[in-house]
Design an enzyme around this catalytic site. Structure first.
Site, mmCIF file in Angstrom:
data_model
loop_
_atom_site.group_PDB
_atom_site.id
_atom_site.type_symbol
_atom_site.label_atom_id
_atom_site.label_comp_id
_atom_site.label_asym_id
_atom_site.label_seq_id
_atom_site.Cartn_x
_atom_site.Cartn_y
_atom_site.Cartn_z
ATOM 1 N N LYS A 34 6.461 1.820 15.569
ATOM 2 C CA LYS A 34 6.457 0.773 15.123
ATOM 3 C C LYS A 34 6.414 0.569 13.586
ATOM 4 C CE LYS A 34 3.743 -2.788 13.830
ATOM 5 N NZ LYS A 34 4.585 -3.393 12.786
ATOM 6 N N GLU A 52 -9.687 -0.300 -2.951
ATOM 7 C CA GLU A 52 -8.255 0.343 -2.928
ATOM 8 C C GLU A 52 -7.487 -0.894 -3.387
ATOM 9 O OE1 GLU A 52 -6.291 1.439 0.943
ATOM 10 O OE2 GLU A 52 -5.785 3.432 -0.394
HETATM 11 P P1 ADP Z 1 -0.855 -2.297 4.673
HETATM 12 O O1 ADP Z 1 -1.926 -2.801 3.950
HETATM 13 O O2 ADP Z 1 -0.645 -0.888 4.324
HETATM 14 O O3 ADP Z 1 0.295 -3.066 4.941
HETATM 15 P P2 ADP Z 1 -1.666 -2.455 7.327
HETATM 16 O O4 ADP Z 1 -2.702 -1.792 8.045
HETATM 17 O O5 ADP Z 1 -1.780 -3.902 7.078
HETATM 18 O O6 ADP Z 1 -1.410 -1.669 6.154
HETATM 19 O O7 ADP Z 1 -0.301 -2.249 8.293
HETATM 20 C C1 ADP Z 1 -0.088 -0.897 8.699
HETATM 21 C C2 ADP Z 1 0.807 -1.189 9.914
HETATM 22 O O8 ADP Z 1 -0.213 -1.589 11.103
HETATM 23 C C3 ADP Z 1 2.116 -2.122 9.987
HETATM 24 O O9 ADP Z 1 2.822 -1.628 10.687
HETATM 25 C C4 ADP Z 1 1.425 -3.448 10.442
HETATM 26 O O10 ADP Z 1 2.169 -4.339 11.141
HETATM 27 C C5 ADP Z 1 0.379 -2.860 11.559
HETATM 28 N N1 ADP Z 1 -0.575 -3.728 11.887
HETATM 29 C C6 ADP Z 1 -1.026 -4.981 11.193
HETATM 30 N N2 ADP Z 1 -2.112 -5.507 12.159
HETATM 31 C C7 ADP Z 1 -2.191 -4.951 13.304
HETATM 32 C C8 ADP Z 1 -3.094 -5.045 14.279
HETATM 33 N N3 ADP Z 1 -3.771 -6.028 14.493
HETATM 34 N N4 ADP Z 1 -2.893 -4.025 15.245
HETATM 35 C C9 ADP Z 1 -1.884 -3.040 15.364
HETATM 36 N N5 ADP Z 1 -0.968 -2.774 14.295
HETATM 37 C C10 ADP Z 1 -1.185 -3.761 13.345
#
Ligand code: ADP
Length: 496
Positions: free
Chosen positions: A190, A399
């Site tokens: 994903k 960060e």
């Molecule tokens: P960033 O701040 O670098 O965008 P995130 O942790 O928000 O990092 O996102 C990293 C990845 O995790 C993306 O692919 C996002 O869609 C996915 N993501 C965000 N929320 C969730 C969740 N609750 N469970 C699984 N994946 C998630």
């Protein structure tokens, strides 16, 4: 489409055609989201819609997991050398399209084109590395009483969920599926909702080079697509790269399965008074990742601790170098630094810059939207350097994930080490000194898992285990440890 490089339009046309109108690759077929919902991805350089892509949800995730599960028995039974043959052809395909992948990432993420082409090749290179390690998935024999043999063998888990962030899209999409695949797992990948395009084009190479269902790509947001993937019962192993917050929620919801997490950093670069100031300053600027990703990398050295004795000379050298970095449209062939990824992230970074000002730090460079007329509508922030930063200020603790460096002065070594370690993060640390004892002592005492002496943490080597301590993560990447984290050991007793 607005662009300063005609190659950009060609690549968008080519990728749209190759992905049958931006569809997802599931079970060897191009599919829409079952709900038919679509989402828009933006070009951050122009604040303009770039493409419409599927908005997958739990139903699509279930399809992808089922396809991966169906593909698992045949893929896992292949000898690792046979899997490696498939993956090397896949990696060659990535290299052949490195410029196309690089351009898609530039348009989708805003990262500069030369760095993104390099990223594509890096992702392919990880297949070479992990394919070469395949025969290291060895077992052991254990002495047992009486006539018999007790041995262990390594087996893949089954379906692996790989969730990746926006900052290095093709590098992560291509490279981070290599170890689970070499180990014999099948994968549901994903990509981040901000930057799905290069992963979608990767689907074209999946179609061409891998058996159906071995790699499946779902495109959607975190709550609707990432969360159901991480918690799916048939996903037996999850590997996540992203924020601490999401890492925590994945740990809480994944159920009984191994989870590896590569999370954030607030990485210190420590400068002792005995260094070559020009070299240390060059490392601080380069390791901040102003170029490559506008500071949006977990390894950026965003906290610089410099001894008061050389502070002014060091700052002069840092500012000379940082002010030479040219912010431009990222799709230019010689681009160095582009915009941050989204309007929301731009506002977040600007909010941090404002907090630095309010809490009493001084802006020595940048802190504003880039001035050039052609950059007006995009999310461009000039390279920003704060001086007079004190331990505990928001910009020193959190960060920012943007082009913002915070410089703290120190005089007492013990106090400085305390401040360095007083952080939730523990990813990279960089120690600059010519005194071997000081360097080794700090390398021991610093609570970070990837330490550079006289360098910076963005220089990584295949084989050197990369991963964080404390809230920066669980598990190691880019090394044999990573490959072995995608197999589980079985023990067999034989009586004879
Ligand atoms: P960033 O701040 O670098 O965008 P995130 O942790 O928000 O990092 O996102 C990293 C990845 O995790 C993306 O692919 C996002 O869609 C996915 N993501 C965000 N929320 C969730 C969740 N609750 N469970 C699984 N994946 C998630």
């Amino acid at each position: 489409m607005k662009t300063a490089n005609p190659f950009a339009s060609k690549v968008m046309e080519m990728a749209e055609r190759e992905t049958h109108g931006w569809k997802m690759m599931i079970g060897g077929k191009w599919v829409e989201a079952r709900s038919s919902k679509r989402a828009v991805t933006f070009n951050p350089a122009y604040d303009q819609p770039l493409a419409e892509v599927p908005a997958a949800n739990a139903e699509d995730v279930a399809d992808a997991v089922a396809a991966a599960k169906a593909a698992f028995p045949a893929w896992s039974r292949l000898h690792v050398d046979e899997r490696a043959k498939y993956l090397q052809r896949f990696a060659d395909g990535i290299r052949a399209w490195a410029r196309e992948f690089g351009m898609l990432d530039t348009l989708d993420s805003g990262n500069p084109l030369p760095a993104m082409i390099d990223d594509a090749n890096k992702g392919a290179g990880l297949h070479d590395y992990f394919c070469g390690l395949g025969m290291e998935m060895k077992g052991r024999t254990i002495p047992t009483p009486g006539g018999g043999l007790n041995y262990t063998r390594q087996f893949p888990f089954g379906v692996v969920g790989r969730i990746i962030p926006f900052n290095h899209p093709i590098s992560f999409a291509a490279g981070k599926i290599a170890p689970p695949l070499v180990a014999g797992n099948t994968v549901v990948l994903k990509p981040a909702e901000q930057t799905p395009l290069s992963a979608m084009l990767l689907g074209r190479l999946v179609e061409e080079h891998l058996p159906p269902g071995v790699v499946n790509i779902v495109v959607g947001d975190g709550p609707n697509c990432g969360a159901p993937l991480a918690s799916h019962r048939d996903v037996r192993r999850v590997a996540f790269t992203g924020s601490v917050e999401v890492g925590r929620s994945i740990l809480a919801s994944a159920g009984i399965k191994p989870v590896s997490l590569e999370l954030g950093g607030k990485n210190p670069l420590i400068v002792f008074p005995d260094v070559d100031i020009e070299k240390a300053a060059a490392a601080a600027v380069s390791g901040m990742n102003f170029t490559r990703s506008q500071g949006q990398s977990c390894g950026s050295n965003s906290r610089v601790f410099v001894h008061a004795k050389i502070h002014d000379a060091f700052m002069e050298a840092v500012l000379t170098l940082a002010s030479k970095i040219k912010v431009s449209l990222p799709e230019l062939e010689n681009a160095q630094m582009g915009p941050v990824v989204t309007r929301r992230h731009y506002d977040r970074v600007m909010g941090y810059i404002e907090s630095g000002r309010k809490e009493g730090a001084s802006i020595a460079l940048g802190g504003t939207h880039s001035a050039a007329a052609e950059l007006k509508s995009g999310y461009f922030i000039d390279p920003t350097v704060f001086t007079g930063v004190k331990h505990g200020m928001t910009i020193e603790r959190e960060e920012i994930f943007g082009p913002v460096m915070s410089v703290v002065q120190w005089t007492d070594e013990a106090t400085m080490l305390e401040e360095v370690n007083d952080s939730e993060f523990g990813l990279c640390a960089n120690i600059w000194t010519n005194d071997i004892s000081t360097a080794m002592r700090f390398a021991d005492d610093i609570e970070c898992a990837y330490v550079w002496i006289n360098g910076h943490g963005n220089k990584r080597f295949k084989g050197a285990p990369f991963g964080g301590m404390k809230s920066s993560g669980l598990g190691k990447e880019h090394s044999l440890d990573e490959l072995l984290s995608f197999v589980q050991e079985k023990n067999v007793n034989v009586r004879y």
